[in-house]
Design a protein around this motif. Structure first.
Motif, PDB file in Angstrom:
ATOM      1  N   SER A   1     111.058 -20.922  44.280  1.00  0.00           N
ATOM      2  CA  SER A   1     110.614 -20.854  45.683  1.00  0.00           C
ATOM      3  C   SER A   1     111.245 -19.648  46.379  1.00  0.00           C
ATOM      4  N   LEU A   2     110.592 -19.194  47.431  1.00  0.00           N
ATOM      5  CA  LEU A   2     111.138 -18.156  48.322  1.00  0.00           C
ATOM      6  C   LEU A   2     112.503 -18.621  48.822  1.00  0.00           C
ATOM      7  N   GLN A   3     112.565 -19.904  49.182  1.00  0.00           N
ATOM      8  CA  GLN A   3     113.787 -20.466  49.781  1.00  0.00           C
ATOM      9  C   GLN A   3     114.970 -20.285  48.834  1.00  0.00           C
ATOM     10  N   SER A   4     114.678 -20.341  47.526  1.00  0.00           N
ATOM     11  CA  SER A   4     115.796 -20.238  46.558  1.00  0.00           C
ATOM     12  C   SER A   4     116.306 -18.805  46.476  1.00  0.00           C
ATOM     13  N   LEU A   5     115.499 -17.841  46.944  1.00  0.00           N
ATOM     14  CA  LEU A   5     115.900 -16.423  46.885  1.00  0.00           C
ATOM     15  C   LEU A   5     116.501 -15.971  48.226  1.00  0.00           C
ATOM     16  N   ASP A   6     116.400 -16.820  49.244  1.00  0.00           N
ATOM     17  CA  ASP A   6     116.794 -16.436  50.594  1.00  0.00           C
ATOM     18  C   ASP A   6     118.309 -16.458  50.744  1.00  0.00           C
ATOM     19  N   ARG A   7     118.873 -15.339  51.202  1.00  0.00           N
ATOM     20  CA  ARG A   7     120.336 -15.269  51.397  1.00  0.00           C
ATOM     21  C   ARG A   7     120.699 -15.277  52.872  1.00  0.00           C
ATOM     22  N   ASN A   8     119.686 -15.269  53.746  1.00  0.00           N
ATOM     23  CA  ASN A   8     119.979 -15.096  55.184  1.00  0.00           C
ATOM     24  C   ASN A   8     119.482 -16.241  56.044  1.00  0.00           C
ATOM     25  N   GLN A   9     119.257 -17.432  55.440  1.00  0.00           N
ATOM     26  CA  GLN A   9     118.827 -18.590  56.238  1.00  0.00           C
ATOM     27  C   GLN A   9     117.580 -18.273  57.064  1.00  0.00           C
ATOM     28  N   ARG A  10     116.613 -17.583  56.429  1.00  0.00           N
ATOM     29  CA  ARG A  10     115.394 -17.201  57.152  1.00  0.00           C
ATOM     30  C   ARG A  10     114.173 -17.992  56.727  1.00  0.00           C
ATOM     31  N   VAL A  11     114.304 -18.853  55.710  1.00  0.00           N
ATOM     32  CA  VAL A  11     113.125 -19.545  55.187  1.00  0.00           C
ATOM     33  C   VAL A  11     113.154 -21.018  55.566  1.00  0.00           C
TER      34      VAL A  11
ATOM     35  N   ILE B   1      99.127 -16.116  43.221  1.00  0.00           N
ATOM     36  CA  ILE B   1     100.546 -16.471  43.136  1.00  0.00           C
ATOM     37  C   ILE B   1     101.328 -15.234  43.573  1.00  0.00           C
ATOM     38  N   MET B   2     102.145 -15.367  44.619  1.00  0.00           N
ATOM     39  CA  MET B   2     102.861 -14.209  45.170  1.00  0.00           C
ATOM     40  C   MET B   2     103.937 -13.750  44.193  1.00  0.00           C
ATOM     41  N   PRO B   3     103.840 -12.484  43.723  1.00  0.00           N
ATOM     42  CA  PRO B   3     104.828 -11.998  42.756  1.00  0.00           C
ATOM     43  C   PRO B   3     106.214 -11.845  43.394  1.00  0.00           C
ATOM     44  N   ILE B   4     107.212 -11.816  42.544  1.00  0.00           N
ATOM     45  CA  ILE B   4     108.604 -11.707  43.016  1.00  0.00           C
ATOM     46  C   ILE B   4     108.760 -10.494  43.942  1.00  0.00           C
ATOM     47  N   SER B   5     108.105  -9.373  43.598  1.00  0.00           N
ATOM     48  CA  SER B   5     108.282  -8.137  44.396  1.00  0.00           C
ATOM     49  C   SER B   5     107.897  -8.379  45.858  1.00  0.00           C
ATOM     50  N   ARG B   6     106.769  -9.058  46.083  1.00  0.00           N
ATOM     51  CA  ARG B   6     106.328  -9.301  47.460  1.00  0.00           C
ATOM     52  C   ARG B   6     107.252 -10.307  48.153  1.00  0.00           C
ATOM     53  N   ARG B   7     107.786 -11.235  47.358  1.00  0.00           N
ATOM     54  CA  ARG B   7     108.707 -12.239  47.932  1.00  0.00           C
ATOM     55  C   ARG B   7     109.953 -11.529  48.450  1.00  0.00           C
ATOM     56  N   ILE B   8     110.424 -10.553  47.667  1.00  0.00           N
ATOM     57  CA  ILE B   8     111.630  -9.802  48.071  1.00  0.00           C
ATOM     58  C   ILE B   8     111.324  -8.998  49.330  1.00  0.00           C
TER      59      ILE B   8
ATOM     60  N   ASP C   1      96.400  -7.673  46.891  1.00  0.00           N
ATOM     61  CA  ASP C   1      96.444  -8.418  45.619  1.00  0.00           C
ATOM     62  C   ASP C   1      97.810  -9.043  45.348  1.00  0.00           C
ATOM     63  N   GLN C   2      98.815  -8.749  46.218  1.00  0.00           N
ATOM     64  CA  GLN C   2     100.134  -9.373  46.004  1.00  0.00           C
ATOM     65  C   GLN C   2     100.375 -10.500  47.008  1.00  0.00           C
ATOM     66  N   GLY C   3      99.398 -10.735  47.883  1.00  0.00           N
ATOM     67  CA  GLY C   3      99.577 -11.790  48.889  1.00  0.00           C
ATOM     68  C   GLY C   3      99.510 -11.192  50.289  1.00  0.00           C
TER      69      GLY C   3
ATOM     70  N   VAL D   1     103.375 -18.525  54.994  1.00  0.00           N
ATOM     71  CA  VAL D   1     102.816 -18.119  53.696  1.00  0.00           C
ATOM     72  C   VAL D   1     102.736 -19.304  52.743  1.00  0.00           C
ATOM     73  N   THR D   2     101.817 -19.197  51.769  1.00  0.00           N
ATOM     74  CA  THR D   2     101.696 -20.211  50.698  1.00  0.00           C
ATOM     75  C   THR D   2     101.883 -19.470  49.375  1.00  0.00           C
ATOM     76  N   PRO D   3     103.140 -19.109  49.029  1.00  0.00           N
ATOM     77  CA  PRO D   3     103.389 -18.194  47.903  1.00  0.00           C
ATOM     78  C   PRO D   3     103.096 -18.788  46.522  1.00  0.00           C
ATOM     79  N   SER D   4     103.241 -20.130  46.385  1.00  0.00           N
ATOM     80  CA  SER D   4     103.054 -20.733  45.057  1.00  0.00           C
ATOM     81  C   SER D   4     101.635 -20.580  44.565  1.00  0.00           C
ATOM     82  N   HIS D   5     100.698 -20.747  45.472  1.00  0.00           N
ATOM     83  CA  HIS D   5      99.284 -20.762  45.079  1.00  0.00           C
ATOM     84  C   HIS D   5      98.530 -20.578  46.391  1.00  0.00           C
TER      85      HIS D   5
END
Ligand SMILES: Cc1ncc(COP(=O)(O)O)c(/C=N/[C@@H](CCC(=O)O)COc2ccccc2)c1O
Length: 364
Positions: free
Chosen positions: A188-198, A149-156, A120-122, A138-142
């Motif tokens: 976006s996931l990309q905006s949370l990424d600190r390791n150039q992985r997205v 919609i992928m919640p922040i917890s799963r994005r992390i 249920d989180q993606g 992944v298609t986290p937005s929708h």
């Protein structure tokens, strides 16, 4: 009488500001005669990449420089280019149900591709680990097609997974992120990424015109050099005149106005269709009412099978797509339940009742 469409593969171009588009095209011809007389740079014209950069920073929190943007004539082309760069023995995980065209494309390349189920989180993290994936789509937005919609917890969780090992990447396909009704957009996931992985992917198919074939991807800085090496002889496929026209269309504010207008239009139509379906089908229908995108998932309690429903819809001239289209591998079917992806971009308000009536007859 004619066909009615509940297809998700549609956008309502009857409301597209063609007059403004043409003005932007004239401006593009006047301003870029020299550029139009040359081949465009492999990644696409710098000024267009600059405009896209500014736009996605504003709308999606994507952090990037124009040097990181690759424009492509469709997302499939960009996925092909990206995976060409690191395909030897790479293991790919893709959401299931998911986007069959990516799945087919990836399977044709010499990659190992695993459809991974959703909770249920993606996308399911345990399965990503067990298939030993290197790249996850992944298609986290929708989520396409379930709408989750992928919640922040799963994005992390996903970002932590990617950071654990070298050569792990997440392809964030931000498809359908522009249409949000009520809930505001999660960054976006990309905006949370600190390791150039997205690797962030976007398209103008749903917000401008699908026929233009203008999409783009944002590479992490460390992959830009690799891209340029790999594609030093590549000539950009997208049509430069269309790209320069799009640039003016965005810079003039027409793009933002159009997306806003379409959000209102689609929200109204979506509510109308959901109300009509609930009223007609009552307890026979379960609607996954996620207030986003141009389609939603509906489950129908019926003794009929997918084949029978699809054939009956054809006879009734009702265009529908069932979940069979998105199941990337044979999956157990819920007994007595048929799931349809119901789109409303191609359905005029005056035809909503008619389409629901036809759908009711298909099930009865
Ligand atoms: C998950 C996902 N990611 C990206 C894209 C965008 O691809 P691009 O257009 O190449 O940039 C699509 C398009 N999916 C397409 C097909 C869905 C399907 O096959 O079921 C949607 O098709 C249309 C969209 C708007 C108007 C008309 C058609 C995607 O479904």
């Amino acid at each position: 009488d004619g066909w009615l469409s509940l297809s998700h593969m549609a956008s309502d171009t009857s409301l597209f500001p063609f007059k403004e588009w043409l003005k932007c095209q004239e401006k593009a011809i006047k301003s870029y005669k020299r550029e139009l007389s040359e081949m465009s740079y492999s990644q696409g014209p710098y000024v267009v990449r600059e405009t896209i950069c500014r736009m996605i920073a504003l709308t999606r929190g994507v952090k990037c420089e124009p040097e990181q943007i690759i424009i492509g004539a469709g997302t499939q082309l960009l996925v092909g280019q990206l995976m060409e760069m690191n395909s030897k023995g790479t293991v790919v995980a893709i959401e299931n149900p998911g986007y069959v065209r990516f799945y087919q494309l990836l399977k044709k390349m010499n990659l190992t591709v695993h459809p991974v189920s959703l909770d249920d989180q993606g996308i399911n993290m345990t399965e990503i680990e067990s298939v030993k994936a290197d790249v996850v789509f992944v298609t986290p937005s929708h989520q396409f097609p379930t709408g989750k919609i992928m919640p922040i917890s799963r994005r992390i969780e996903l970002l932590n997974w990617a950071a654990q090992r070298e050569n792990r990447y997440i392809v964030e396909d931000d498809y359908d992120s522009e249409f949000k009704y009520g809930t505001d957009n999660i960054p976006s996931l990309q905006s949370l990424d600190r390791n150039q992985r997205v690797i962030y992917m976007g398209t103008f198919s749903k917000t401008v015109l699908p026929g233009l074939r203008i999409s783009y991807m944002v590479l992490p800085p460390e992959l830009v050099g690799e891209y340029r090496e790999h594609y030093s002889n590549f000539i950009q496929y997208s049509n430069s005149l269309m790209l320069f026209t799009l640039q003016f269309f965005i810079e003039s504010g027409e793009y933002a106005r159009h997306v806003k207008r379409m959000n209102h239009q689609y929200d109204t139509r979506r509510k109308l269709l959901i109300a009509e379906l609930q009223q007609r089908f009552r307890e026979e229908i379960d609607i996954e009412d996620v207030s986003a995108g141009l389609h939603f998932l509906a489950h129908f309690h019926t003794g009929k099978g997918y084949q029978e429903i699809e054939e009956s819809a054809l006879r009734s001239k009702l265009e529908i797509y069932s979940m069979r289209r998105f199941m990337l591998k044979k999956s157990v079917n819920y007994e007595n339940r048929i799931s349809l992806v119901l789109g409303f971009a191609n359905l005029r308000e005056e035809n909503v009742a008619g389409a629901v009536e036809r759908l009711y007859d298909v099930f009865h």
